[in-house]
Scaffold this active site. Sequence first.
Site, PDB file in Angstrom:
ATOM      1  N   TYR A 130       0.822  -1.214   0.000  1.00 52.17           N
ATOM      2  CA  TYR A 130       0.000   0.000   0.000  1.00 52.17           C
ATOM      3  C   TYR A 130       0.855   1.263   0.000  1.00 52.17           C
ATOM      4  CZ  TYR A 130      -4.026  -3.015   0.972  1.00 52.17           C
ATOM      5  OH  TYR A 130      -5.003  -3.969   0.907  1.00 52.17           O
ATOM      6  N   GLY A 135      -6.867  -5.743   4.547  1.00 55.91           N
ATOM      7  CA  GLY A 135      -6.204  -5.836   3.243  1.00 55.91           C
ATOM      8  C   GLY A 135      -7.227  -5.856   2.130  1.00 55.91           C
ATOM      9  N   CYS A 136      -6.920  -6.574   1.049  1.00 50.40           N
ATOM     10  CA  CYS A 136      -7.803  -6.584  -0.125  1.00 50.40           C
ATOM     11  C   CYS A 136      -8.839  -7.700  -0.028  1.00 50.40           C
ATOM     12  CB  CYS A 136      -6.978  -6.729  -1.396  1.00 50.40           C
ATOM     13  SG  CYS A 136      -6.002  -5.271  -1.748  1.00 50.40           S
ATOM     14  N   VAL A 137      -9.465  -7.859   1.116  1.00 51.89           N
ATOM     15  CA  VAL A 137     -10.451  -8.933   1.294  1.00 51.89           C
ATOM     16  C   VAL A 137     -11.841  -8.328   1.406  1.00 51.89           C
ATOM     17  CG1 VAL A 137     -11.221 -10.842   2.745  1.00 51.89           C
ATOM     18  CG2 VAL A 137      -8.796 -10.397   2.457  1.00 51.89           C
TER      19      VAL A 137
END
Lengths: 452, 105
Positions: A255, B103-105
Amino acid sequence: MQKKTEQLAQIPEMKYYVENEAKGDRVSQFLEIFASILKHSNYRMALEHYIKVSAKCGRCTSSCHVYKTTGDLKDIPCYRSELLLSIYRRYFSLEGSMFSRLFGGFELTEEHIDKMAYSFWNCTACRKCVLECPSGIDHGLLTHLARYIMAEMNLAPRALVISTREQLHGKTANTSGIPFIALKDSLEFLEEELLEITGQEIRFPIDLENAEYILFTPVSDFLMEADTLMGIAAVLHSAGISWTIGSKYYDAINYGLFYSDLVLARALRKMEEETRRLKAKKILIGECGHATRSASFLKTYWRGDDCPEMLNIMELTHDLLKEGRIKLDPSKISEKITYHDPCNIARQGWIVEQPREIIRALSNNFVEMTPNKTENYCCGGGGGTVSIDEIRKYRTLVSGKVKAEQIKKTGAHYVVAPCANCKKQFRELMEDNKVDGELVGLHDLILKAIVF
Amino acid sequence: MPLFEYGNVKIQVDEDGFMENPELWNDEVALALASTEDISELTENHWKVINYLRDYSKEFGIAPMVRKLCKETGFQLKEIYDMFPSGPAKGACKVAGLAKPTGCV
């Protein structure tokens, strides 16, 4: 006037949670941090140039998916960039500080900081506007820098801050907090699944030393993207590639690319350490745009000897296909397929044709969305915004609106988005905008079409 | 930290409504949390998903891979969405008292 997409009756709120927000004199804090970053980076060269050439001509209005939906002048990329450039001009450029001493003018205020805190997160850092700017201003870079300064005063979305903290300082060392025992269990499960699906004994090697490739994939794949992972393992197995996943560090997400150069460097350092520990020859990144682009900065941060070659799995799979080391059967999938270009690997023309050649090798029913390739539209969840659940409606109904309409027009069944960020965003935007079709990764389809 | 009240249940939750103290989870809490997820009642099928999530999380420290959840409980992903409208990673984990995924969940 720019033709807008269907107008929204009401714009959903774009307000993210912040942890331990800065208090007191934020104006002085902002200026001190800005000064410090200018001293220790190369941003000054770009900013010095931009304040001279920025014409605020508004050509970028034609390309911004957020402005297209809101029609709000504050969402024009060069308006947003001016929020930061005005500060640089006034406080850090020679002519600006001289002028203001003589005649007064712009002063940084608390309200200006509040405005930046939201405006720079309305932007998804997709950099489509860069293609339109006649002065060559990289608005994505300015979004990144403004967020970086604000993050140093704790003015950053909590969702990103807590994920990054777990990755850099937590026990699990990854953004989704997946302990190694869970990873191992998932990989064993996928090996059983692969045996069932393909009849082949396909492995996910862990901690194999001296492998040709060490794979770092967005760690969310290990929870969400079973088919993508199985497709990748099937390709590497079929071509006889030696590869491994490291047990100490297995997350490609970074990120830092979105909001902090310090985070960017620290996450890459972890990737470097794991690559060195296992003596891997090359670094392979899974299906993800920002993970791949952030890994390209390994060359900048790698210490000592030469940085190993880094490539995205789609580049490798494409090479293996061209060399005849993997075979795909185009008769297995009959449904119509469309492809979404992740901004971070497509905008610069890096990974554009490779996935299309792969899709044409496994399907006779491929349709492009328009525009595409380097000129694609963002999924609407770029720049780290997809991880911020509290702004879901803004992401899906505002920044993702243009993409939803693009997908609808193709009438495709399979929507391929080879990126962890895009995949999460697509699932949510297809649901919220009632778009039919099935979101998949590219290797999900390869798994269906590969012939052993 | 907001306080969430439902019937006799009083628990601390985060802004997204996930439990702050998962050790306080019990069947009654699950029912209370379900009310925030557009779930009117917890059927036998809901409990099958909830119990699997809890057992897995106890052993491995996180929710299972979505595909494994489907395989082990015997439900299609669509069926899980029908039971938990915000999906396995959000709604089902919330009702089961697991931490919010990051996160990306």
